[in-house]
Design an enzyme around this catalytic site. Structure first.
Site, PDB file in Angstrom:
ATOM      1  N   CYS A 129      36.033  36.313  42.635  1.00 57.24           N
ATOM      2  CA  CYS A 129      36.164  37.374  43.656  1.00 57.24           C
ATOM      3  C   CYS A 129      35.438  37.137  45.121  1.00 57.24           C
ATOM      4  O   CYS A 129      35.635  37.995  46.139  1.00 57.24           O
ATOM      5  CB  CYS A 129      35.444  38.649  42.959  1.00 57.24           C
ATOM      6  SG  CYS A 129      34.195  38.343  42.296  1.00 57.24           S
ATOM      7  N   HIS A 243      32.697  43.758  47.729  1.00 57.64           N
ATOM      8  CA  HIS A 243      32.084  42.666  48.004  1.00 57.64           C
ATOM      9  C   HIS A 243      31.805  42.375  49.384  1.00 57.64           C
ATOM     10  O   HIS A 243      32.998  42.421  50.132  1.00 57.64           O
ATOM     11  CB  HIS A 243      32.314  41.464  47.223  1.00 57.64           C
ATOM     12  CG  HIS A 243      32.009  41.394  45.643  1.00 57.64           C
ATOM     13  ND1 HIS A 243      31.367  42.421  45.102  1.00 57.64           N
ATOM     14  CD2 HIS A 243      32.331  40.505  44.879  1.00 57.64           C
ATOM     15  CE1 HIS A 243      31.491  41.993  43.806  1.00 57.64           C
ATOM     16  NE2 HIS A 243      31.979  41.012  43.669  1.00 57.64           N
TER      17      HIS A 243
END
Length: 338
Positions: A129, A243
């Site tokens: 990710c 993120h």
């Protein structure tokens, strides 16, 4: 072309999101089934307004399936992904089990979709990710000059630990916000509310965490450059979803901010935000989106051949579910799925 699809790990956080993304993106489903562990088999899930009974994962379940979207622990994937591939399906796998296998392409559709043709084992690996949005942002800059080195510091949300991580964080946050004693962590390695954690992952023998080593190895593989220098520091921050990454990119020649912004503005999957207009990427922008938000593009004052930038992406969507579905779309579009 409509295809027969199986979602493996259908009752997990990413599996649940894959169901939503398939519907949102109007993926051409002919038939679909949802598979999970024996523990979850028998549960009911909804897809496109219809109820489906979750079936147990076994070899027979993959009969006539053309695309498998799998989100299971690595051990489960190592057992069942080859079985699905042997039955004739192409598996897009979200675990880390196949990412560094030379016979399994590691694909970000905006970056290296041509690699989908090289799935020798019938398995396509969905990347980490952090590596996904990082490569989405770096790829268009590689057309301007050779990239020699990437330094990346991450600010990773609680949801990277899954539903258990979020529940842990939320219980801590409730206590922290009301001035009550913060409960001991149950998923994160330390208190996350009002704090940051640099060791929220397994520490590998080289002194880097498992997450940091994934970023190094996967970034090189996705960008197709084993000589590329990648230096990461991964940190967990008190954010629920999305993120963020502070990225320093060193080229073999000077690249202007104007050149970089022009390349990013026209790049697939990128939303460029202009700090001159007071715009800057934040997790609240990225949450629920399949794009990588990029901003704060500026020259490195210590290196004439380097640029700094900031990026944010939804780790559950672009960092997992949406990237997998985009891979499936490309498999259909390119005629790889028969």
């Amino acid at each position: 072309m409509a295809v027969n699809v199986a979602v493996v790990g259908a009752t997990g956080a990413v599996g649940d999101l894959i169901r939503r993304v398939l519907t949102e993106r109007q993926f051409p489903v002919k038939t679909i089934k949802f598979l999970a562990s024996e523990k979850s088999a028998g549960k009911t899930v909804e897809f496109a307004g219809k109820p489906y009974t979750v079936e147990p994962i076994n070899a027979a379940a993959f009969k006539d399936v053309q695309i498998v979207l799998s989100s299971t622990p690595s051990g489960v994937s190592k057992e069942f992904s080859p079985i699905a591939a042997k039955a004739g399906a192409i598996v897009v796998d979200n675990s880390s089990a196949w990412r560094m296998d030379p016979d399994c392409p590691l694909v970000v559709p905006e970056v290296n979709p041509e690699e989908l043709h090289n799935a020798k084992k019938g398995i396509v690996a969905n990347p980490n990710c952090v590596a996904i949005p990082l490569t989405v942002a770096v790829k268009p800059l590689m057309a301007l000059a050779k990239v020699k080195r990437i330094i990346v510091c991450t600010y990773q949300s609680s949801s990277g630990k899954g539903a258990k991580g979020l529940a842990d964080f939320e219980s801590q946050l409730t206590a922290f916000a009301t001035g009550k004693p913060v409960p001991a962590p149950t998923s994160h390695r330390a208190q996350l509310a009002g704090n940051v954690i640099t060791l929220d992952w397994t520490l590998d023998p080289n002194g880097y965490t498992e997450e940091e080593n994934k970023v190094v190895n996967e970034t090189k593989k996705i960008l197709g450059d084993t000589a590329l220098g990648v230096s990461p520091t991964c940190v967990r921050v008190p954010v629920k979803i999305a993120h963020s990454e502070a990225v320093n990119i060193e080229f073999d020649r000077p690249v202007s901010v104007a050149e970089a912004k022009a390349a990013l503005a026209s790049a697939p999957g990128v939303v460029l935000m202009d700090e001159a207009k007071g715009e800057f990427p934040q997790p609240i922008h990225a949450t629920g989106s399949d794009h990588t938000f990029v901003g704060r593009v500026r020259l490195d004052p210590s290196n004439p051949n380097a640029l700094n930038l900031w990026l944010v992406a939804d780790n559950l969507r672009k960092g997992a579910a949406s990237n997998a579905v985009q891979c499936a779309e490309e498999l259909v579009r390119r005629g790889i799925v028969k």
